[in-house]
Motif scaffolding. Structure first.
Motif, PDB file in Angstrom:
ATOM      1  N   GLN A   1      43.375  45.510  43.051  1.00 55.22           N
ATOM      2  CA  GLN A   1      43.071  44.334  42.261  1.00 55.22           C
ATOM      3  C   GLN A   1      41.741  44.621  41.567  1.00 55.22           C
TER       4      GLN A   1
ATOM      5  N   VAL B   1      47.195  35.031  39.001  1.00 57.70           N
ATOM      6  CA  VAL B   1      47.383  36.340  38.389  1.00 57.70           C
ATOM      7  C   VAL B   1      47.106  36.223  36.892  1.00 57.70           C
ATOM      8  N   GLY B   2      46.387  37.198  36.343  1.00 60.07           N
ATOM      9  CA  GLY B   2      46.136  37.226  34.908  1.00 60.07           C
ATOM     10  C   GLY B   2      44.870  36.516  34.458  1.00 60.07           C
TER      11      GLY B   2
ATOM     12  N   ASP C   1      41.538  49.874  37.972  1.00 68.22           N
ATOM     13  CA  ASP C   1      42.367  48.666  37.913  1.00 68.22           C
ATOM     14  C   ASP C   1      43.809  48.915  38.333  1.00 68.22           C
TER      15      ASP C   1
ATOM     16  N   LYS D   1      45.783  40.963  40.067  1.00 67.34           N
ATOM     17  CA  LYS D   1      46.919  41.576  39.384  1.00 67.34           C
ATOM     18  C   LYS D   1      48.244  41.372  40.106  1.00 67.34           C
ATOM     19  N   ARG D   2      48.198  40.887  41.367  1.00 62.16           N
ATOM     20  CA  ARG D   2      49.447  40.651  42.088  1.00 62.16           C
ATOM     21  C   ARG D   2      49.278  39.475  43.041  1.00 62.16           C
TER      22      ARG D   2
END
Length: 160
Positions: free
Chosen positions: A58, A27-28, A54, A84-85
Motif C-alpha cells: 500500500q 481505496v483510491g 507503490d 490500493k486494496r
C-alpha cells in the motif's frame, strides 16, 4: 595537541510511534496524518525515511523523505497513505538516523472498497410484474415485484 569532549549516540523520538487511523479508509483516496519528530541529542542529525514501491505495498510514505534536525529540535512530518486494496493495512517504515539507531514507525488501519448505490428503483429480478410471480433462488428465497417495488420473500418452508 589535546582533544577532549563527550559524545553519544543521537536519540530521536517519534510521537506517536504507532499511528492507528480509526476511520475506515477508501481505496483510491489519499489521507494525511501528522507525526512529531524530536531530536533529544546535543548534536544535529539527518533522518532518511525509506519508501516502499507503490506496486508491492500500500502506498505509505513520510513527507519530507529527508529531514535535518538541530539539537533538541522538534518538527512535524506528514504521513501520506494511499490505499490500493481492501482489507487491513499494516505498514512499518524504517528511518535511518545519522549517528544514531535506526527508527521505525508503524501504521494500522482498515480499508474499505467502493460503495455501490443503486439509482434505478425499478429493478427486475426475473419476476413477472403482471402476476406478482417470482423465481426462487438457490436459498429458496422468492424475489417478487409488485407495483414497481422489489421484495425478497423468505418463506418458512410452507407451500407457495
Amino acid at each position: 595537541m589535546t582533544l577532549s569532549g563527550e559524545g553519544g549516540e543521537v536519540v530521536v523520538e517519534l510521537d506517536p510511534p504507532v499511528l492507528v487511523m480509526s476511520q475506515r479508509l477508501s481505496v483510491g483516496r489519499t489521507y494525511h496524518r501528522t507525526v512529531s519528530v524530536t531530536n533529544r541529542s546535543q548534536g544535529p542529525t539527518v533522518l532518511r525515511w525509506e519508501e516502499f514501491p507503490d506496486v508491492l505495498y500500500q502506498a505509505v510514505k513520510v513527507i519530507p523523505q529527508t529531514l535535518s534536525l538541530q539539537p533538541m529540535e522538534r518538527r512535524e512530518v506528514k504521513v501520506e497513505v494511499a490505499p490500493k486494496r481492501v482489507g487491513p493495512l499494516e505498514a512499518s517504515l524504517a528511518c535511518e538516523v545519522e549517528n544514531g539507531s535506526r527508527l521505525a514507525f508503524a501504521l494500522y488501519t482498515q480499508v474499505s472498497g467502493p460503495l455501490l448505490k443503486l439509482q434505478e428503483a425499478n429493478l427486475d429480478f426475473a419476476a413477472d410484474a403482471s402476476r406478482g410471480q417470482g423465481e426462487k433462488d438457490s436459498h429458496n428465497h422468492k424475489r417478487m415485484r409488485r407495483n414497481g417495488k422489489v421484495a425478497l420473500v423468505t418463506g418458512g418452508g410452507g407451500g407457495d
